[in-house]
Design a protein around this motif. Structure first.
Motif, PDB file in Angstrom:
ATOM      1  N   ILE A 197       0.492  19.574  -4.657  1.00 53.97           N
ATOM      2  CA  ILE A 197       1.205  19.700  -5.934  1.00 53.97           C
ATOM      3  C   ILE A 197       1.744  21.122  -6.008  1.00 53.97           C
ATOM      4  O   ILE A 197       1.015  22.080  -5.762  1.00 53.97           O
ATOM      5  CB  ILE A 197       0.283  19.380  -7.122  1.00 53.97           C
ATOM      6  N   TRP A 198       3.025  21.236  -6.320  1.00 54.33           N
ATOM      7  CA  TRP A 198       3.713  22.524  -6.342  1.00 54.33           C
ATOM      8  C   TRP A 198       4.227  22.795  -7.744  1.00 54.33           C
ATOM      9  O   TRP A 198       4.647  21.885  -8.441  1.00 54.33           O
ATOM     10  CB  TRP A 198       4.910  22.525  -5.379  1.00 54.33           C
ATOM     11  N   GLU A 199       4.200  24.062  -8.144  1.00 55.85           N
ATOM     12  CA  GLU A 199       4.839  24.464  -9.399  1.00 55.85           C
ATOM     13  C   GLU A 199       6.280  24.827  -9.094  1.00 55.85           C
ATOM     14  O   GLU A 199       6.551  25.782  -8.367  1.00 55.85           O
ATOM     15  CB  GLU A 199       4.085  25.637 -10.025  1.00 55.85           C
ATOM     16  N   THR A 200       7.195  24.050  -9.662  1.00 54.66           N
ATOM     17  CA  THR A 200       8.604  24.157  -9.290  1.00 54.66           C
ATOM     18  C   THR A 200       9.145  25.574  -9.474  1.00 54.66           C
ATOM     19  O   THR A 200       9.869  26.091  -8.621  1.00 54.66           O
ATOM     20  CB  THR A 200       9.441  23.176 -10.138  1.00 54.66           C
ATOM     21  N   LYS A 201       8.788  26.230 -10.558  1.00 49.05           N
ATOM     22  CA  LYS A 201       9.337  27.571 -10.824  1.00 49.05           C
ATOM     23  C   LYS A 201       8.857  28.580  -9.795  1.00 49.05           C
ATOM     24  O   LYS A 201       9.574  29.505  -9.437  1.00 49.05           O
ATOM     25  CB  LYS A 201       8.938  28.026 -12.231  1.00 49.05           C
ATOM     26  N   LYS A 202       7.636  28.410  -9.322  1.00 48.37           N
ATOM     27  CA  LYS A 202       7.095  29.376  -8.365  1.00 48.37           C
ATOM     28  C   LYS A 202       7.696  29.198  -6.982  1.00 48.37           C
ATOM     29  O   LYS A 202       8.010  30.157  -6.302  1.00 48.37           O
ATOM     30  CB  LYS A 202       5.574  29.249  -8.291  1.00 48.37           C
ATOM     31  N   VAL A 203       7.841  27.945  -6.539  1.00 47.42           N
ATOM     32  CA  VAL A 203       8.274  27.760  -5.149  1.00 47.42           C
ATOM     33  C   VAL A 203       9.753  28.034  -4.955  1.00 47.42           C
ATOM     34  O   VAL A 203      10.165  28.364  -3.859  1.00 47.42           O
ATOM     35  CB  VAL A 203       7.948  26.347  -4.604  1.00 47.42           C
ATOM     36  N   HIS A 204      10.568  27.904  -6.012  1.00 49.14           N
ATOM     37  CA  HIS A 204      11.983  28.116  -5.708  1.00 49.14           C
ATOM     38  C   HIS A 204      12.439  29.540  -5.980  1.00 49.14           C
ATOM     39  O   HIS A 204      13.594  29.828  -6.163  1.00 49.14           O
ATOM     40  CB  HIS A 204      12.876  27.051  -6.368  1.00 49.14           C
ATOM     41  N   THR A 205      11.485  30.490  -5.922  1.00 46.09           N
ATOM     42  CA  THR A 205      11.865  31.894  -6.068  1.00 46.09           C
ATOM     43  C   THR A 205      12.242  32.531  -4.735  1.00 46.09           C
ATOM     44  O   THR A 205      12.969  33.491  -4.686  1.00 46.09           O
ATOM     45  CB  THR A 205      10.706  32.696  -6.679  1.00 46.09           C
TER      46      THR A 205
END
Length: 1259
Positions: free
Chosen positions: A911-919
């Motif tokens: 499970i990934w936090e979208t805001k964190k991974v697309h930085t």
């Protein structure tokens, strides 16, 4: 007497009207009371699927019955206010009396009336106004009654307050056969309750009077003056006047009451205390009344009270039943209240939830004015000291069972004494015992807990504090770790009690302790721990939100490791945490202390280079996971796969909520309904199933329509008109209406298997993806094809079939996106024009894609283990989500777009936090690398994922040099200290030498015609040796460009080795896929030896440090030891069951270690070729290997006591015993090699997702 013709004609004439209007369940209660209908006949009618069918079955029964039945039916209509229908039947009423004492030529009806009349005379209560049969329980009671047929005895019907004991007792004797066979003397009912001796005497006097009056009013005696006299009078009556009769004593509280009735007769009693009959003589039998009705029975009661169809009951009805666990008393009380106030569903549900039992007041003949009084009455009969102990049970949670040992700690009593007290509670129906487990477990009914909470709400904090203090006193030397039921309770619920007691400091010190994490994770697994940090986060954050976050993140990212058995070393896992983390600091201290006792620990030096972007990693299944999905609120995740099971767990912690053996074959897809209450699954077994997602119940199975495996299923996005779409290898897709037995619509058009189906955001359209190379869009309302997009036409460069894997819609519904081969294609829905495409490496295929419902992000899953996030507006990759170790099968955003999940053949869900991974999009390194250890300095050379060569400072992570992007893939590298240079070998055969750190090109060496596989400098740095897929080895004087070519191998030369480190020894050993080893003189280019070493490919070779032996390993599953003098084989080492991939001599040349593709490591004696030890004898891991994969590299410590190996992870071994000493789990897997410093203190490797690890031994 047969039914009169006029009455029959009347029934037939008005049959349709009767069937249309009547509710048979209300009418049948009256007819059974009149004795014209049996319980079995009633049950047969009740089993009809609809109310109308039930009405039809009742009319059929009336037509077969007699005049008495017709009259009873008429009277029932009048009583239930069907006046218009009763008036229709009135004219044809037969002229016959319903008085049972008058003669009738219909024998069976007369008999029926007789026994019903006798029950009435015996004081048996009528059925309640609303009655729901419990046939299993009734049959159990009747079976016990038949045991009293020949001999006297006692039957105890016991259960908690309001469980329906009295109704059951009355129903059990409402049977003609039992009266006739067992109790021809009659059945006599006496209600007792909580009485003193004078009141009891009055009750027995009335019973004696009733019995005597029934015999002959002339023979009435004066009432007995004492209980002893009453007992004798009753004995005479029961044995002489009423032999073989049954006495029913309702609601007995005290064993002294029973002694009055201990007169050698047949007695059935109802009670909350199952042990009452211990004080009397005779045979004894028990019937336990479960505390709750099943959901359907409870809902039926509410439906009957409120006169609402079962299917039309509001949602609150189910919640009320769930809240009171189906308690017949509570359901009946609330049902009766709702009959008067039908708009108060939500109000009474709220009162139940708020434990406002006083508001749920009597509306029936029950003995207590309100529910709280009924509950309190049970507790008041306890001795004072036991009443206080019972109060302590207020702290228990619902549905939690505890062993006696826990209460032994709480009450500070001997376990045997506790068991005696608990037995008393159980006997009085104040507590329940699960005797299926050993030791026995005890639990409270939800209503009992609610009552205790309401009674003791001002003392809750002190009650929980008592629990914690007693625990601390009993376990002052440390928490229990035995793993038994007692330790499980404390480990699982200690934090709960601390939080409820408001003991915040104790909670901080416990949950911010790595020791507690180790203890609880080992016994309970990681999900419960993560759940604690989520649940009590608001308390912990008051002390230090950063520390809470550090512990939670550590567990979330390492949870899948903590589920492994044998249990991993948590201190070693924690040493990979950031240096400012409290988890790391505690682990570092523990590691330093443990190393003094000989333990091995390794600190990750370059922590900043190992970035974990996933928030949670879960390992829910054994086998590949084919599908996973969020519930619409994002709180749950469902998953399925090769294990044939469906699992549901919390998205915050991974805690398992439900597990269902779903299908007979692999489950290929699962989907939540929009409200989260339903789950659909489809499988290779060709079936589609729909489940109740809250109770794990199978609701529907569709198995007829699809003829081959069903690949995908999806619900509509809204509940307005709930449909389920499925698609299959039979080339069709179905739309299912869950209220109909077969599919709503079948959609045709594809002529190859359909892989995927997807509703548009507004549910107007359904897109389908097929192996026929097309994407089709169907109108949902009509099931007609709207348009076809020929995806295969876009791939003009290749004639292979184009399989369209899946499709997804953008949030506005204007674009549709599909995956095929190695591309993602974006189309305009209206025009069908392709807007743009996202092409990826030819080395991998796109498995799945999903568009974010709230943004322009698109998630793409690949067969090369990667997940990528793209911005659809900018057509730009935003991030790589690395971590999976095998093909990624599915990706899905949560409905709010904040989370992304991915599932894989590696058996994990991330499970990934979208805001964190697309930085950011991290640079990853390739595994082919070289390392230079220079005192404290660690220099690493490796290609990156942009095909540039990087030279990094291993400790700081800083890039010392980076080449420009190369057109041909870099396949190998080596680094030289003097001169300071680095070499790269490419797929096109080119070799380049570059200066470090300037990056100046020193030489370009052309000659190899295929991929350069290995390169190595000589000791003085003046000579460079390379080997290639072109089967040659080249010896370069790289500064001048001069080259010697060593020809002889017939297949690629993966590697080579100098025979010694002496500058005077120019001999080189090479090995190849052709199964040969060759010895060369690098000065002259002459081939010195040509050895046919193995029948299969040679995978590794190593020369002993003393230069006397070399070893080879092969795909033929053998290793061989060779003499360097004679070049003859000294020993063939047999025993490996898979390809032998690696080998290494110890520094004293006495031992040889070999590793195979099954993860097994063997230690051999060089002296005689004998097997000394087999390492890695632990259980296989999730990837079905002993080492997480192939053993690719091995190194001994300088003192030859330790061995390090690489596979799916890194392991260190004790050579003497073959035991594993430590394991370091990399984020990725499939490690190719490990570089080891000369003092065996520093270890460098790169995993298959490009993360560099530099490990330093803790001292």
């Amino acid at each position: 007497m047969a039914l009169e013709e006029g009455a029959r004609s009347c029934l037939l004439r008005f049959r349709l009207k009767l069937e249309e209007d009547i509710k048979p369940t209300y009418l049948m209660d009256h007819m059974i009371s009149d004795g014209v209908m049996t319980v079995d006949e009633e049950e047969r009618i009740r089993t009809q699927p609809t109310r109308k069918d039930q009405a039809g079955a009742l009319i059929e029964l009336l037509l077969r019955k007699d005049n008495l039945t017709y009259i009873s039916f008429y009277n029932a209509l009048v009583k239930e206010a069907y006046d218009d229908l009763a008036s229709l039947l009135h004219r044809d009423l037969p002229h016959i009396s319903l008085n049972p004492h008058k003669g009738s030529s219909d024998g069976s009806a007369t008999d029926g009336k007789k026994w019903e009349s006798r029950l009435s005379e015996g004081g048996i209560p009528q059925r309640p106004v609303v009655f729901v049969n419990r046939p299993e329980l009734v049959n159990r009671a009747r079976e016990k009654l038949y045991r009293l047929q020949k001999d006297p005895g006692w039957i105890t019907v016991f259960g908690m307050a309001g469980s329906g004991k009295s109704v059951l007792a009355a129903e059990a004797v409402r049977d003609h056969g039992i009266i006739e066979d067992c109790f021809p003397g009659g059945v006599h009912w006496l209600s007792i309750g909580q009485v003193d001796k004078p009141d009891l005497l009055v009750k027995v006097q009335s019973l004696c009077f009733r019995l005597e009056q029934s015999l002959d009013s002339q023979l009435l005696h004066r009432p007995p003056n004492s209980l002893d006299e009453a007992k004798e009078r009753l004995r005479f009556l029961m044995l002489r006047r009423y032999p073989r009769s049954l006495l029913i004593l309702d609601d007995i509280w005290d064993s002294t009451v029973l002694k009055v009735f201990d007169i050698h007769c047949r007695v059935l009693l109802t009670t909350r205390n199952r042990s009452l009959t211990d004080s009397v003589s005779g045979a004894k039998h028990e019937v336990e009344v479960e505390s709750g009705l099943d959901e359907n029975k409870a809902l039926e009661i509410l439906a009957l009270y409120t006169r609402i169809k079962l299917q039309a009951l509001p949602e609150e009805a189910r919640s009320i039943v769930k809240e009171c666990k189906g308690s017949p008393l509570v359901v009946s009380l609330i049902g009766a209240l709702l009959r008067e106030k039908p708009n108060r569903w939500r109000y009474y549900l709220r009162q139940l939830q708020m434990k406002q039992f006083k508001r749920i007041r009597k509306s029936s003949s029950y003995d207590y004015d309100a529910l709280d009084q009924a509950m309190a009455a049970s507790i008041e009969v306890l001795p004072d000291e036991h009443r206080d102990l019972y109060k302590d049970l207020t702290v228990l949670q619902k549905d939690v069972k505890i062993p006696a040992k826990v209460l032994s700690v709480l009450w500070d009593l001997e376990p045997e004494e506790v068991e005696d007290i608990l037995e008393e509670f159980v006997n009085k129906s104040l507590l329940f015992m699960d005797n299926n487990s050993k030791p026995y477990l005890y639990y409270l009914h939800d209503l009992q807990i609610d009552f205790l909470l309401e009674q003791n709400r001002t003392q809750l904090e002190s009650l929980h504090t008592k629990v914690v203090r007693q625990y601390q006193q009993h376990y002052r030397d440390g928490p229990p770790t035995s793993g038994d039921k007692e330790s499980l309770y404390w480990i699982q619920y200690l934090t709960y009690h601390m939080a409820k007691a408001n003991l915040t400091q104790e909670l901080y010190s416990l949950m911010f302790s790595l020791n507690w994490v180790i203890t609880k994770a080992k016994i309970m697994g990681p999900a419960h721990l993560i759940n604690d940090y989520v649940e009590y986060g608001f308390i912990l954050d008051q002390e230090n939100s950063e520390v809470r976050s550090q512990f939670q993140e550590f567990l979330s990212l390492n949870g899948h490791q903590l589920e492994q058995r044998p249990f991993p070393d948590v201190v070693q896992l924690a040493l990979s945490q950031p240096p400012n983390s409290e988890v790391y600091k505690q682990a570092r201290v523990q590691a330093q202390n443990r190393t003094k006792a000989g333990k091995l620990y390794f600190d990750l030096v370059n922590k900043s280079g190992v970035d974990n972007l996933s928030r949670l990693v879960i390992h829910p299944h054994q086998g590949s996971i084919y599908s996973a999905c969020f519930s619409q609120d994002g709180t749950k995740i469902a998953s399925c796969g090769a294990s044939k099971t469906l699992k549901v767990f919390k998205s915050t912690s991974g805690e398992k909520l439900m597990e269902i053996p779903a299908h007979d074959d692999e489950v290929l897809c699962c989907a939540f309904s929009p409200d989260g209450r339903l789950l659909a699954t489809c499988s290779s077994d060709r079936k589609v199933k729909v489940w109740n997602g809250e109770r794990a119940m199978l609701l529907r199975t569709f198995e007829e329509e699809h003829e081959e495996q069903v690949n995908h299923c999806q619900f509509t996005n809204t509940s307005g008109r709930l449909l389920l779409a499925t698609c299959s290898n039979d080339n069709i897709q179905n739309l299912w209406n869950l209220n109909k037995p077969s599919s709503q619509n079948t959609m045709f058009g594809h002529f190859e298997p359909v892989n995927h189906c997807c509703f548009s955001p507004d549910d107007k359209y359904l897109s389908t993806s097929s192996n026929d190379g097309t994407l089709k869009v169907f109108e949902v309302s009509s099931a007609n094809e709207w348009k076809t997009i020929y995806v295969s036409d876009i791939f003009t460069d290749n004639k292979e079939d184009v399989f369209v894997k899946c499709s997804t819609w953008t949030a506005d519904g204007k674009r549709i996106i599909c995956a095929a081969r190695n591309a993602v294609l974006v189309f305009d829905v209206e025009t069908s024009d392709m807007l743009f495409e996202i092409r990826t490496s030819r080395m991998s295929t796109v498995q799945y894609c999903h568009a974010c419902p709230t943004s322009n992000l698109l998630a793409i899953a690949f067969s090369n283990y990667a997940v990528e996030l793209w911005d659809l507006e900018a057509n730009k990759k935003m991030a790589d989500c690395s971590g999976h170790l095998s093909w990624v099968q599915r990706v899905q955003f949560s409905l709010d777009g904040s989370q992304l999940l991915s599932c894989s053949d590696d058996q994990t869900i991330r499970i990934w936090e979208t805001k964190k991974v697309h930085t950011s999009s991290a640079i990853r390194l390739k595994r082919d690398s070289d390392v230079l250890f220079n005192h404290e300095e660690i220099i690493v050379s490796a290609a990156d994922n942009c095909n540039r060569l990087q030279v990094r400072d291993g400790r700081t992570g800083s890039v010392l040099f980076q080449s420009e992007e190369k057109s041909s893939r870099i396949r190998c590298t080596c680094i030289c200290q003097q001169p300071s240079a680095v070499v790269l070998g490419q797929e096109d055969g080119t070799v380049q030498v570059l200066e470090v750190p300037s990056g100046k090109l020193l030489a370009t060496l052309q000659g190899h015609t295929k991929t350069v596989l290995h390169c190595q400098f000589s000791q003085n740095g003046q000579t460079l040796i390379t080997s290639s897929e072109d089967a040659t080895i080249r010896v370069w004087e790289w500064q001048s460009g001069k080259c010697k070519v060593l020809h002889g191998h017939k297949e690629q030369v993966r590697c080579f080795s100098l025979l010694s480190n002496s500058p005077n020894d120019s001999r080189l050993l090479s090995w190849s896929f052709d199964g040969t080893v060759k010895v060369w003189d690098t000065e002259s280019g002459e081939k010195l030896q040509d050895i046919e070493a193995h029948h299969g490919t040679i995978l590794s070779c190593h020369v002993s440090p003393d230069g006397c032996f070399f070893a080879t390993t092969s795909t033929d599953k053998t290793a061989k030891l060779w003499h360097c003098e004679s070049w003859q084989c000294a020993y063939t080492l047999i025993g490996h069951k898979e390809c032998v991939r690696s080998c290494r001599f110890s520094w004293d040349s006495q031992h040889l270690a070999t590793g195979d593709d099954n993860g097994e490591i063997r230690l051999w004696s060089v002296k005689d070729g004998s097997l000394l030890k087999v390492c890695s004898q632990e259980s296989k891991d999730g990837m079905d290997s002993l080492h997480g994969g192939w053993v690719t590299d091995l190194h001994f410590s300088p003192d030859n006591s330790l061995l390090v190996s690489t596979g799916g992870y890194i392991k260190w071994w004790e050579v003497k015993t073959g035991k594993a000493l430590q394991t370091f789990y990399t984020t990725g897997s499939a490690l190719k090699k490990i570089h080891v410093s000369s003092d065996f203190s520093t270890f460098v490797t790169i995993d298959n997702i490009g993360i560099l690890y530099i490990l330093q031994r803790v001292v």
